[in-house]
Write a protein that holds these residues in place. Structure first.
Motif, short mmCIF file in Angstrom:
data_model
loop_
_atom_site.label_atom_id
_atom_site.label_comp_id
_atom_site.label_asym_id
_atom_site.label_seq_id
_atom_site.Cartn_x
_atom_site.Cartn_y
_atom_site.Cartn_z
N GLN A 133 0.84 -1.19 0.00
CA GLN A 133 0.00 0.00 0.00
C GLN A 133 0.88 1.24 0.00
OE1 GLN A 133 -2.81 -0.03 3.20
NE2 GLN A 133 -3.91 -1.77 2.41
N THR A 134 0.34 2.32 -0.53
CA THR A 134 1.06 3.59 -0.59
C THR A 134 0.78 4.38 0.68
OG1 THR A 134 0.88 3.61 -2.99
CG2 THR A 134 1.37 5.70 -1.91
N HIS A 135 1.84 4.90 1.28
CA HIS A 135 1.74 5.71 2.49
C HIS A 135 2.45 7.03 2.24
CE1 HIS A 135 0.32 2.17 4.62
NE2 HIS A 135 1.29 1.50 4.00
N THR A 136 1.93 8.09 2.84
CA THR A 136 2.54 9.41 2.71
C THR A 136 2.95 9.92 4.09
OG1 THR A 136 0.39 10.48 2.84
CG2 THR A 136 1.24 10.02 0.64
N PHE A 137 4.00 10.70 4.10
CA PHE A 137 4.42 11.38 5.32
C PHE A 137 5.15 12.64 4.92
CE2 PHE A 137 7.75 8.40 4.23
CZ PHE A 137 8.94 9.06 4.48
N SER A 138 5.35 13.53 5.89
CA SER A 138 5.96 14.81 5.61
C SER A 138 7.00 15.13 6.66
CB SER A 138 4.87 15.89 5.60
OG SER A 138 5.42 17.15 5.31
N LEU A 139 8.08 15.76 6.24
CA LEU A 139 9.13 16.17 7.17
C LEU A 139 9.75 17.46 6.65
CD1 LEU A 139 10.78 15.44 9.72
CD2 LEU A 139 12.37 14.24 8.21
N ASN A 140 9.78 18.46 7.50
CA ASN A 140 10.36 19.77 7.14
C ASN A 140 9.75 20.35 5.86
OD1 ASN A 140 12.05 19.74 9.36
ND2 ASN A 140 13.73 18.78 8.24
N GLY A 141 8.44 20.19 5.73
CA GLY A 141 7.74 20.77 4.59
C GLY A 141 7.85 19.99 3.31
N VAL A 142 8.52 18.84 3.34
CA VAL A 142 8.65 18.00 2.15
C VAL A 142 7.75 16.79 2.32
CG1 VAL A 142 10.22 16.65 0.70
CG2 VAL A 142 11.04 18.74 1.81
N ASN A 143 6.88 16.56 1.34
CA ASN A 143 5.97 15.41 1.37
C ASN A 143 6.64 14.23 0.70
OD1 ASN A 143 3.88 16.92 2.58
ND2 ASN A 143 3.29 17.72 0.58
N TYR A 144 6.48 13.06 1.31
CA TYR A 144 7.04 11.83 0.78
C TYR A 144 5.93 10.80 0.59
CZ TYR A 144 11.48 13.80 2.38
OH TYR A 144 12.56 14.61 2.58
N GLU A 145 6.14 9.92 -0.35
CA GLU A 145 5.21 8.82 -0.60
C GLU A 145 6.05 7.56 -0.76
OE1 GLU A 145 1.53 9.20 -3.22
OE2 GLU A 145 2.96 8.19 -4.54
N ILE A 146 5.60 6.48 -0.11
CA ILE A 146 6.35 5.22 -0.17
C ILE A 146 5.37 4.06 -0.21
CG2 ILE A 146 6.58 5.03 2.35
CD1 ILE A 146 9.47 3.95 1.76
N ASP A 147 5.69 3.05 -1.00
CA ASP A 147 4.87 1.84 -1.11
C ASP A 147 5.50 0.77 -0.23
OD1 ASP A 147 3.27 3.10 -3.02
OD2 ASP A 147 4.60 2.48 -4.64
N LEU A 148 4.70 0.25 0.73
CA LEU A 148 5.24 -0.71 1.69
C LEU A 148 4.30 -1.88 1.92
CD1 LEU A 148 6.39 1.83 4.46
CD2 LEU A 148 7.86 0.65 2.80
N THR A 149 4.88 -3.05 2.23
CA THR A 149 4.08 -4.16 2.73
C THR A 149 3.67 -3.81 4.16
OG1 THR A 149 6.02 -5.30 3.59
CG2 THR A 149 5.30 -5.90 1.34
N SER A 150 2.73 -4.55 4.71
CA SER A 150 2.26 -4.24 6.05
C SER A 150 3.38 -4.39 7.09
CB SER A 150 1.05 -5.10 6.42
OG SER A 150 1.38 -6.46 6.34
N ASP A 151 4.28 -5.35 6.91
CA ASP A 151 5.39 -5.52 7.86
C ASP A 151 6.29 -4.28 7.88
OD1 ASP A 151 4.53 -8.03 8.61
OD2 ASP A 151 5.94 -9.09 7.30
#
Length: 110
Positions: free
Chosen positions: A22-40
């Motif tokens: 699944q694709t997950h998003t997060f942000s740090l210091n005003g930069v948005n990131y997107e990463i595809d990860l298994t549940s583990d």
């Protein structure tokens, strides 16, 4: 001519292919990131961030993030595919990513 399109979901951290990615998003210091990860791997990410999430303050989602999600989704919604899948005797969860084989069956039927 018949054409078959196969979608392979791959974990960005390990390169592992799996239907549960699944694709997950997060942000740090005003930069948005997107990463595809298994549940583990998502669990590992969440555990690593948990102390910072607990200590931080929620500021909500920005309008641009919500708008970009709506604009980029040109295909059927997950709810539409789930409804079709149930009507056609596929077992599908109420939440999470719809498995690739069900999405492919939906596309072939439409």
């Amino acid at each position: 001519m018949a054409q078959k399109i196969i979608t392979v979901y791959t974990d960005d951290l390990t390169g592992e292919s799996a239907e549960e990615v699944q694709t997950h998003t997060f942000s740090l210091n005003g930069v948005n990131y997107e990463i595809d990860l298994t549940s583990d791997n998502y669990d590992k990410l969440f555990e690593a961030l948990a102390p910072f999430i607990d200590g931080g303050r929620k500021i909500g989602r920005t309008k641009s993030a919500a708008t970009s999600r709506k604009v980029s989704n040109t295909g059927p919604s997950a709810d539409e595919i789930r409804s079709w899948a149930r009507q056609n005797n596929y077992q599908v969860n109420d939440r999470g990513r719809v498995p690739a084989h069900i999405r492919e069956a939906y596309q072939q039927a439409h």
